[in-house]
Enzyme design. Sequence first.
Site, PDB file in Angstrom:
ATOM      1  N   ALA A 280      85.173   0.320   1.477  1.00 30.00           N
ATOM      2  CA  ALA A 280      85.940   1.430   0.902  1.00 30.00           C
ATOM      3  C   ALA A 280      85.201   2.707   1.297  1.00 30.00           C
ATOM      4  O   ALA A 280      84.218   3.107   0.674  1.00 30.00           O
ATOM      5  CB  ALA A 280      86.029   1.294  -0.620  1.00 30.00           C
ATOM      6  N   THR A 281      85.648   3.311   2.398  1.00 28.51           N
ATOM      7  CA  THR A 281      84.903   4.448   2.961  1.00 28.51           C
ATOM      8  C   THR A 281      84.896   5.655   2.043  1.00 28.51           C
ATOM      9  O   THR A 281      84.000   6.495   2.119  1.00 28.51           O
ATOM     10  CB  THR A 281      85.513   4.838   4.324  1.00 28.51           C
ATOM     11  OG1 THR A 281      86.911   5.107   4.156  1.00 28.51           O
ATOM     12  CG2 THR A 281      85.326   3.740   5.348  1.00 28.51           C
ATOM     13  N   CYS A 282      85.916   5.750   1.174  1.00 31.83           N
ATOM     14  CA  CYS A 282      85.929   6.911   0.278  1.00 31.83           C
ATOM     15  C   CYS A 282      84.781   6.845  -0.721  1.00 31.83           C
ATOM     16  O   CYS A 282      84.360   7.867  -1.266  1.00 31.83           O
ATOM     17  CB  CYS A 282      87.261   6.998  -0.457  1.00 31.83           C
ATOM     18  SG  CYS A 282      87.653   5.509  -1.403  1.00 31.83           S
ATOM     19  N   MET A 283      84.275   5.603  -0.974  1.00 31.90           N
ATOM     20  CA  MET A 283      83.175   5.433  -1.923  1.00 31.90           C
ATOM     21  C   MET A 283      81.895   4.984  -1.217  1.00 31.90           C
ATOM     22  O   MET A 283      80.906   4.682  -1.878  1.00 31.90           O
ATOM     23  CB  MET A 283      83.553   4.420  -2.996  1.00 31.90           C
ATOM     24  CG  MET A 283      84.699   4.875  -3.884  1.00 31.90           C
ATOM     25  SD  MET A 283      85.101   3.686  -5.159  1.00 31.90           S
ATOM     26  CE  MET A 283      85.804   2.359  -4.173  1.00 31.90           C
TER      27      MET A 283
ATOM     28  N   GLY B 203      90.606   8.242  -0.129  1.00 31.36           N
ATOM     29  CA  GLY B 203      89.747   8.916  -1.104  1.00 31.36           C
ATOM     30  C   GLY B 203      88.692   9.726  -0.403  1.00 31.36           C
ATOM     31  O   GLY B 203      87.707  10.151  -1.000  1.00 31.36           O
TER      32      GLY B 203
END
Length: 1046
Positions: free
Chosen positions: A1012-1015, A749
């Site tokens: 969760a690096t995308c968030m 993400g």
Amino acid sequence: MYFSGDPSRKRVALGGKSSKETDARKLIEQAKLERRRRDELRIQNSKALKIQKCFRGRKVVQAERSKMREQFYINFGNRCQKVDRGCFDTESEFLPQLLFLFDARNIGDVSVLVETCRILHQFVRDSGDVVSLFASTNYFSQRAIVDNRIKRLAYACLQAVHQNRNQLKDQLLASPEMGDMPTVVLLEAVVIFTNLKQPWACKTVSYLSQKRALSLLRDIVRVGMESAKNQDVSRTVSSLEQVLINIVCHKGSCGPDGDREVPETQQSESITRQISPCDAQNKERSPSICPNTDPYWSFSPQILSLPFLWRHFPSLKKVFSSETLIERYIHQMAVCLHGDANVLPADISCEFPGYACLLGNMLEVAGSAFSRSNCSFDMAIDFAAVSAYMLEALPPMKSLSRGSRRNSILNEDDMEIDEEHIVEHPTMNADLEQQIFNAIDPHLLQHMVSVLFKGVSLLNGSHRGVPQDKVVSAVGAMCAFLHITFNTFPVERIMTGLAYRTELVPMLWKFMKHCHENQRWPSLSDLSANLPGDAPGWLLPLAVFCPVYKHMLMIVDNEEFYEKEKPLALADIKSLIIILRHALWQLLWMVPAKSFNLIKSTTNLSGGKRLSVDFIQHRVSTVTSELLTQLEDWNNRRQFTAPSDFHAQEAVDESFLSQAVIENTRAYEILRQAPFLVPFTSRVKIFTSQLRDARQRDGFARNRISIRRNRIFEDAFNKLGEMSGADLRGLIRVSYVNEFGVEEAGIDGGGIFKDFMENITRTAFDMQYGLFKETSDHLLYPNPGSGLVHEQHLKFFHFLGIVLGKAMLEGILVDIPFATFFLSKLKQKYNYLNDLPSLDPELYRHLIFLKYGEQTEEELLPGGKDMRVTNENLITFIHLIANHRLNTQIRNQSSHFLRGFQQLIENEWISMFNEHELQLLISGSLEGMDVDDLRSYTHYNGGYDNKDYVIEMFWEVLKNFSLENQKKFLKFVTGCSRGPLLGFKYLEPQFCIQRTATHASEEDLERLPTSATCMNLLKLPPYKSKIQLENKLLYAINADAGFDLS
């Protein structure tokens, strides 16, 4: 409207208008018209009568001349066979009759005149006394008659040569030894009549001036030089040159009627003084001057405006260069040129403009004049004014501009030429351009500065803070001349001399500092008709000071600047920055604005006046901006003043920042030309908004790529290299394949892509890969020998430019410490000597030793002993070495890297940052992570809040981490080891901590934190102790388990 009725009755207009009235007006108009016709006819008849009278008079004169010519031949012979010594005496009618009947268009009359002059020379050679030949008894009792005859005879000789100049062109530059040639005979007679040793010299030269004889000489000289173009210049003085010498030496004092006043005690000596016809080597000449004549017909416009005059008349050049002569003629030109724009004759051709020829000849003799120890201040002022005036009138120097672009070693790598505003002008002769260019050499400028500022004190004699008039005149004259010179010629050759061999920079700085401290700037508007009276007094000084000091900073070394504080003390540079910043803000923000295109067109060197206020303002804004940029670079290397000293306080206003992103606004132009006026944080906000707009514009493109972790560089090169520019600017999602060929868990993400960018940059920019090398300070730059390591090295550099551009476009900070001189390439800037220490400090020390230390000769290459490094070319040699290391060796690698980078990042976006700031944009701050700032902008979820005991432990643990572990933690939760440049307020989305185990069972408490690096999300179990939380967190961020851990 009329009543109808009896037709015999007269009809009456009810409007009150009488037909008698109408008839009267018509009658008056007709009478006026007839009167006008009668007046015109009367004038025509009067003119016709005058023409007829003149024509009849001429016919009568011609008839009388014919009769007298016949009688003259009878009395004296058609070849002057009956002429003896007595014929030249005042009692004889020989000369009066000859002068009356002479017509230069009549071949017979010219032959008689030639024979007369031949006989005259014979008598003078026999007796040695020319005065007694014309006045056998007493010259002073018969002076009026003798002077009248001689001056008319001199003019007749010039008329004869002029009329037959084309037929006798091969004789015009003949020496007196060729005495049988008719031209030599006639011109030698003029030499006798204009010799200043003779008592009638003043009358003769005055008469010739009034008869505009110099225009005849101009035509004669033109034909003579054209004929002798391909011939060697004779070492002997030609008769024509001697005539010019006699006329040009006619200066000094005279009586009211134009006669030189000779004391009676010297009269007999003057009469018996012998004549030397070719007296070119006389060091002392008697003073003499003509009455005032029309400047148009004087020596300077008529003769000095001929091209390459001194090539054919070297003795005239030597005489003209004498102290009193050149000073007088330059002053005369200073008075005339400012008063009459049409003072010069018509140009010979478009290749040889009169101003250019006059300037070239004057500059050639100026060097020797200024080199004299007794050269006057007034002459230097006049010379600067005349030169500036004529340089202003010159057409563009096309051949010199082409040669400069082709040969200059200081040109930038990829310079683009804007041809939109190039205006075509007639082309000036290349040799003439070269003559002027060669004459304005470092020695001339060095002597000019010395004469103008010799003994000048900036403090003595100042009144209420305003410098004395002599100082203002010196500064104004020198600055006007140099400003036009800088904007007319290639300046590389003269800048080093001005910077290092004159006191120009210290003197101008003292002047500007004195005026700034006293808040009083004198007006320099009288130096140019184009400068209004309210033009700021700092305008012209800055137009010269900035480019010279800027050039000096390009060749000065670090020791000179920081340790020796030369040429200016660091404290003075702080004051200078304030002056420059104030002036630049005034020009860019306060002065009434013009559109950018209008400014370019009015200030183009091929167009407008270079001493116009518009041109100077535009030029000063440019050079001031360049100098401040350079001073900011020096301050970044070693800080000597606060960075905020470069900022304009007005540039932090929100309205200013909102305008800065709108084209054709003042704020937008300031951001392009002088970005340092705007604080760094404000520029980063603008840059971030530009990147956001670019991502939104191209965000519809989506691509997914699969990358093998153990082949990350090769896969990325193949996959990204195939994408178009639009695809590269769009969204790219990455999936990793581990060493077993299995796709790793995790949905990209945005976080996986961040991780990918960090991994690819870490791999590609590693020195082990051979594309980059490291300086002694561990800063990266392209490996000059990369082609020996990788066959496709240039394609790799293009790819790495794309990678860096993509990272910046997505706002991903990557830990790549570039060398400053390589970052200059991203800004398309040139590197100079002072950039060399960052690459090769040892070579830099050796070059500086060569510059100052004791020198020994050692052959560095075969034949090197024949290529001497001298004091004259030492600076050039040093800079050639620096140029080779900093620019030439890595040119190909840098240009390919730049092309890839510019596929995603426009040059305009990063042009507002210097190299130090550009590194911050790439890698962020080198300081530790601000944990408190991160906490201020953190959200909580799943039951956590800011005061939860787990959260309190977490922030305490994170604060106690080492810098390395803090960076690993940031990479673990965001995919990037560095935070946003402006702080965590700008992290998108903002950091969030989420509780993962609701009941906190023992099994849950043994789990590791995940992310969760995308968030930008940390999933944190509710650990019971700080030790447990610290151990679990350290294990998670150091596991390097990719995305399988989640």
